[in-house]
Design a protein around this motif. Structure first.
Motif, PDB file in Angstrom:
ATOM      1  N   TYR B  39    -103.617 -79.553 -36.388  1.00  0.00           N
ATOM      2  CA  TYR B  39    -103.054 -80.901 -36.394  1.00  0.00           C
ATOM      3  C   TYR B  39    -104.245 -81.829 -36.594  1.00  0.00           C
ATOM      4  CZ  TYR B  39     -98.841 -78.930 -34.206  1.00  0.00           C
ATOM      5  OH  TYR B  39     -97.712 -78.209 -33.917  1.00  0.00           O
ATOM      6  N   PHE B  42    -107.570 -80.881 -34.774  1.00  0.00           N
ATOM      7  CA  PHE B  42    -107.291 -80.024 -33.633  1.00  0.00           C
ATOM      8  C   PHE B  42    -106.646 -78.717 -34.083  1.00  0.00           C
ATOM      9  CE2 PHE B  42    -104.165 -78.626 -30.428  1.00  0.00           C
ATOM     10  CZ  PHE B  42    -105.055 -78.301 -29.407  1.00  0.00           C
ATOM     11  N   SER B  64     -98.007 -73.906 -20.893  1.00  0.00           N
ATOM     12  CA  SER B  64     -97.680 -75.064 -21.734  1.00  0.00           C
ATOM     13  C   SER B  64     -98.880 -75.467 -22.585  1.00  0.00           C
ATOM     14  CB  SER B  64     -97.277 -76.255 -20.867  1.00  0.00           C
ATOM     15  OG  SER B  64     -96.022 -76.023 -20.310  1.00  0.00           O
ATOM     16  N   GLY B  65     -98.590 -75.814 -23.813  1.00  0.00           N
ATOM     17  CA  GLY B  65     -99.642 -76.303 -24.691  1.00  0.00           C
ATOM     18  C   GLY B  65    -100.447 -75.213 -25.356  1.00  0.00           C
ATOM     19  N   CYS B  66    -100.028 -73.937 -25.212  1.00  0.00           N
ATOM     20  CA  CYS B  66    -100.818 -72.860 -25.794  1.00  0.00           C
ATOM     21  C   CYS B  66    -100.434 -72.611 -27.248  1.00  0.00           C
ATOM     22  CB  CYS B  66    -100.660 -71.577 -24.982  1.00  0.00           C
ATOM     23  SG  CYS B  66     -99.000 -70.898 -25.084  1.00  0.00           S
ATOM     24  N   GLY B  67     -99.414 -73.288 -27.741  1.00  0.00           N
ATOM     25  CA  GLY B  67     -99.099 -73.184 -29.158  1.00  0.00           C
ATOM     26  C   GLY B  67     -97.851 -72.387 -29.496  1.00  0.00           C
ATOM     27  N   LYS B  68     -97.007 -72.111 -28.497  1.00  0.00           N
ATOM     28  CA  LYS B  68     -95.802 -71.317 -28.769  1.00  0.00           C
ATOM     29  C   LYS B  68     -94.846 -72.052 -29.701  1.00  0.00           C
ATOM     30  CE  LYS B  68     -94.745 -71.263 -24.404  1.00  0.00           C
ATOM     31  NZ  LYS B  68     -95.766 -72.135 -23.828  1.00  0.00           N
ATOM     32  N   SER B  69     -94.572 -73.320 -29.379  1.00  0.00           N
ATOM     33  CA  SER B  69     -93.669 -74.086 -30.241  1.00  0.00           C
ATOM     34  C   SER B  69     -94.279 -74.240 -31.627  1.00  0.00           C
ATOM     35  CB  SER B  69     -93.408 -75.474 -29.654  1.00  0.00           C
ATOM     36  OG  SER B  69     -92.853 -75.358 -28.376  1.00  0.00           O
ATOM     37  N   SER B  70     -95.566 -74.530 -31.658  1.00  0.00           N
ATOM     38  CA  SER B  70     -96.237 -74.688 -32.945  1.00  0.00           C
ATOM     39  C   SER B  70     -96.086 -73.427 -33.779  1.00  0.00           C
ATOM     40  CB  SER B  70     -97.725 -74.977 -32.732  1.00  0.00           C
ATOM     41  OG  SER B  70     -97.889 -76.153 -31.984  1.00  0.00           O
TER      42      SER B  70
HETATM   43  N1  LIG Z   1     -97.459 -83.079 -33.660  1.00  0.00           N
HETATM   44  C1  LIG Z   1     -98.593 -82.760 -33.034  1.00  0.00           C
HETATM   45  N2  LIG Z   1     -99.729 -83.428 -33.305  1.00  0.00           N
HETATM   46  C2  LIG Z   1    -100.884 -83.116 -32.667  1.00  0.00           C
HETATM   47  N3  LIG Z   1    -100.991 -82.173 -31.747  1.00  0.00           N
HETATM   48  C3  LIG Z   1     -99.899 -81.470 -31.410  1.00  0.00           C
HETATM   49  C4  LIG Z   1     -98.636 -81.733 -32.041  1.00  0.00           C
HETATM   50  N4  LIG Z   1     -97.722 -80.878 -31.519  1.00  0.00           N
HETATM   51  C5  LIG Z   1     -98.371 -80.133 -30.616  1.00  0.00           C
HETATM   52  N5  LIG Z   1     -99.680 -80.480 -30.549  1.00  0.00           N
HETATM   53  C6  LIG Z   1    -100.703 -79.853 -29.706  1.00  0.00           C
HETATM   54  O1  LIG Z   1    -100.755 -78.504 -30.015  1.00  0.00           O
HETATM   55  C7  LIG Z   1    -100.903 -77.731 -28.849  1.00  0.00           C
HETATM   56  C8  LIG Z   1     -99.802 -76.712 -28.779  1.00  0.00           C
HETATM   57  O2  LIG Z   1     -98.583 -77.387 -28.541  1.00  0.00           O
HETATM   58  P1  LIG Z   1     -97.192 -76.623 -28.470  1.00  0.00           P
HETATM   59  O3  LIG Z   1     -97.079 -75.748 -29.650  1.00  0.00           O
HETATM   60  O4  LIG Z   1     -96.132 -77.621 -28.287  1.00  0.00           O
HETATM   61  O5  LIG Z   1     -97.381 -75.761 -27.166  1.00  0.00           O
HETATM   62  P2  LIG Z   1     -96.297 -74.995 -26.274  1.00  0.00           P
HETATM   63  O6  LIG Z   1     -95.011 -74.989 -27.009  1.00  0.00           O
HETATM   64  O7  LIG Z   1     -96.872 -73.639 -26.085  1.00  0.00           O
HETATM   65  O8  LIG Z   1     -96.210 -75.713 -24.978  1.00  0.00           O
HETATM   66  C9  LIG Z   1    -100.906 -78.699 -27.684  1.00  0.00           C
HETATM   67  O9  LIG Z   1    -102.240 -78.902 -27.297  1.00  0.00           O
HETATM   68  C10 LIG Z   1    -100.323 -79.940 -28.242  1.00  0.00           C
HETATM   69  O10 LIG Z   1    -100.895 -81.063 -27.641  1.00  0.00           O
END
Ligand SMILES: Nc1ncnc2c1ncn2[C@@H]1O[C@H](COP(=O)(O)OP(=O)(O)O)[C@@H](O)[C@H]1O
Ligand SMILES: [Mg+2]
Lengths: 282, 276
Positions: B39, B42, B64-70
């Motif tokens: 992103y 980052f 949380s925040g480890c990148g699962k959704s991403s």
């Molecule tokens: N649209 C975005 N822009 C910038 N950073 C993002 C965005 N979406 C997620 N992140 C960052 O990417 C990392 C992984 O997020 P995410 O995939 O949502 O984690 P999880 O689903 O495991 O909680 C986090 O540090 C989050 O802050």
């Protein structure tokens, strides 16, 4: 020393007074207009042609003219404004172009309406040979209200939750399908509000139509978009300040009719908004 | 100390290798190779490689925040819409890299359905929600649409609860029903893969149980990837589990192994709740 309790009361009294000061003039104006105009307004006043050099008879052509102008303004301002808003909210990246467009819109909103009138006269009446006409007047009014329509529509489009967009996109919808089928229906309430505020203003403006559309005295209905027409605000201006011997009832009646027309439009918009809200089943 | 959790792995077999036209070995429905996601500057995913087996449930766990959704959003390219998001590496769906320039992301998303954390039905009727996908893909015929809607609602185990009035507003349903409606909506476009991002985290235990049952029945036909914060849930419903930490896939394996005999110390700490 004043106690906390007294401070509380003082603060409440101050804010209450401030709102009263805002409400009072509105009530006085409406009450005054209603009291004075109610006697002037009759069925024949609303449906007859002016007679005797506008000293007698009705204001029907002015009402019809204003309705035509309002309709024409809607035809131009709504698609243009909504599409521009969609572009700004959905497509324009955080670019210089977008900042320029925004700045232009903000500046447009600050331009006095008489300047729109002259601009419309120069562009539509003279250069494009539309003549003094409903078409030229509608276009001029459309430009006048575009900033309001765009700002309100963009706000409405932006406030549609991201989760709806993602829900649609995740099903394989294109961006345009998403905008058309999910975003716009959900933004409709806000868009309509903006349009009505704009149109209410357009209906009451004199300066933009003075040079582009409005006839001083025209005891017949316009026959085409290229005809000129009478219009309520301009008629009011004429009977109030251009003629020395127009009866006062003519002035009050016209003013009250204009007010009722704008109020009616706001009412219709409120109903449409309520429908949309119900259709959304929040 | 490891918690012992009941694990059903009877149906979890190692997927058979298949060969696609390009003569590449395709071991899973989706093969992720060396995937990184940025992103802006980052880096949210770091060189993730994973094989997602067909017609099985893969659970993704991690803080949380480890990148699962991403990670999920890389598979259906939903990250494309985020300005500044950039990926490297490959995501092969049936052997074809979804990031190839000739791949249409919209058609890809038809094949890869997604269910979100917060149930997000459109503010329309139940029927219109389910019919939305088929409609945008060109189905116009009324009776065909009605068929699809009924079939999808049945498949999502919601039909019996809503069949009396499918024209009532979707938002009048309970949270759990809304989530099953979202599943039905996703199924209506006949996807091959279902991505579920914490689909139960906004639901009560009973609704959660129903969704879990549903997932177990759906895996006969669909490849499912589910993100969950609930270890019990992951071990109950998944055949395979991947553990993410700070954008890296730390460990991947059969769920029974991950939850009882993790190889990595960090996985062990996480699944036993000693993390952080
Ligand atoms: N649209 C975005 N822009 C910038 N950073 C993002 C965005 N979406 C997620 N992140 C960052 O990417 C990392 C992984 O997020 P995410 O995939 O949502 O984690 P999880 O689903 O495991 O909680 C986090 O540090 C989050 O802050
Ligand atoms: Mg997440």
């Amino acid at each position: 020393m004043i106690s906390r309790n007294q401070t509380e009361k003082l603060a409440f009294a101050t804010v209450a007074l401030a709102s009263l000061v805002v409400v009072l003039p509105a009530l006085v104006i409406i009450g005054f207009l209603a009291a004075k105009g109610a006697f002037a307004i009759s069925w024949s006043f609303l449906t007859q042609m002016p007679k005797n050099g506008m000293r007698e008879g009705g204001i029907m052509p002015a009402i019809v003219g204003t309705l035509y102008l309002v309709a024409g303004t809607l035809v131009f301002a709504v698609p243009l404004g909504v599409f521009a808003a969609i572009y700004l909210a959905e497509y324009a990246p955080q670019s210089t172009l977008r900042r320029i467009v925004r700045l232009s819109i903000v500046n447009l909103a600050g331009v006095p309406s008489v300047v729109y009138g002259l601009f419309g006269y120069g562009l539509f009446v003279v250069t494009l040979h539309f003549g003094k006409s409903i078409l030229a007047g509608s276009l001029t009014l459309a430009f006048l209200i575009l900033p309001v329509v765009i700002a309100a529509s963009e706000e409405a489009v932006r406030s549609v939750p991201k989760s709806f967009r993602e829900g649609s996109l995740a099903l394989g919808a294109t961006r345009w399908q998403t905008i058309w089928r999910v975003v716009l229906p959900n933004a409709a309430g806000g868009i309509i509000t903006g349009v009505v505020i704009g149109v209410g203003r357009a209906a009451g403006e004199t300066a933009p139509i003075m040079f582009t559309a409005a006839a001083f005295f025209l005891p017949k209905l316009p026959s085409s978009p290229l005809s000129d027409c009478m219009a309520l605000p301009y008629h009011l201006y004429v009977v109030a300040s251009e003629m020395f011997d127009a009866p006062l009832s003519m002035q009050w009646g016209t003013a009250l009719t204009l007010l009722m027309l704008v109020t009616a439009m706001n009412l219709v918009a409120a109903l449409i908004r309520a429908r949309f809200r119900r259709a959304k089943c929040w | 100390m490891l918690v012992s959790v009941p694990v059903s792995i009877s149906e979890a077999q190692s997927p058979q290798p298949r060969w696609n036209a390009a003569s590449e070995c395709v071991c899973g429905k989706v093969e992720v190779e060396d995937l990184s996601l940025f992103y802006g500057t980052f880096q949210a995913l770091r060189n993730v490689s994973i094989s997602i087996p067909e017609c099985a449930v893969l659970a993704l766990i991690g803080p949380s925040g480890c990148g699962k959704s991403s990670f999920l959003r890389c598979i259906n390219r939903l990250n494309d819409l985020i300005p500044g998001a950039r990926t490297t590496g490959r995501v092969l769906l049936d052997g074809k890299n979804v990031y190839d320039p000739d791949v249409d992301a919209f058609l890809l998303r038809k094949r890869v359905g997604m269910v979100f954390q917060q149930p997000n039905p459109f503010p329309k009727s139940i029927f219109e929600n389910v019919a939305y996908g088929p409609r945008i893909h060109g189905v116009k015929n009324k009776s065909e649409l009605a068929d699809i809607v009924e079939r999808s609602l049945r498949r999502a185990a919601l039909w019996d609860e809503v069949k009396d009035d499918v024209y009532k507003p979707a938002l009048a349903l309970s949270g759990g029903q809304q989530q099953r409606l979202c599943i039905a909506r996703a199924l209506a476009v006949e996807p091959e893969i279902l991505l579920m991002d914490e689909p139960c985290s906004a639901l009560d235990p009973i609704s959660t149980g129903r969704i879990e049952e549903l997932i177990c029945s759906l895996k006969e036909d669909y490849t499912i990837v589910i993100v969950t914060h609930n270890m019990q849930q992951a071990s109950r419903i998944s055949d395979y589990t991947g553990f993410f930490l700070m954008g890296e896939l730390i460990e991947f394996g059969e769920s029974a192994q991950i939850f009882t005999r993790p190889k990595d110390k960090r996985t062990e700490d996480y699944v036993t709740g000693r993390f952080g």
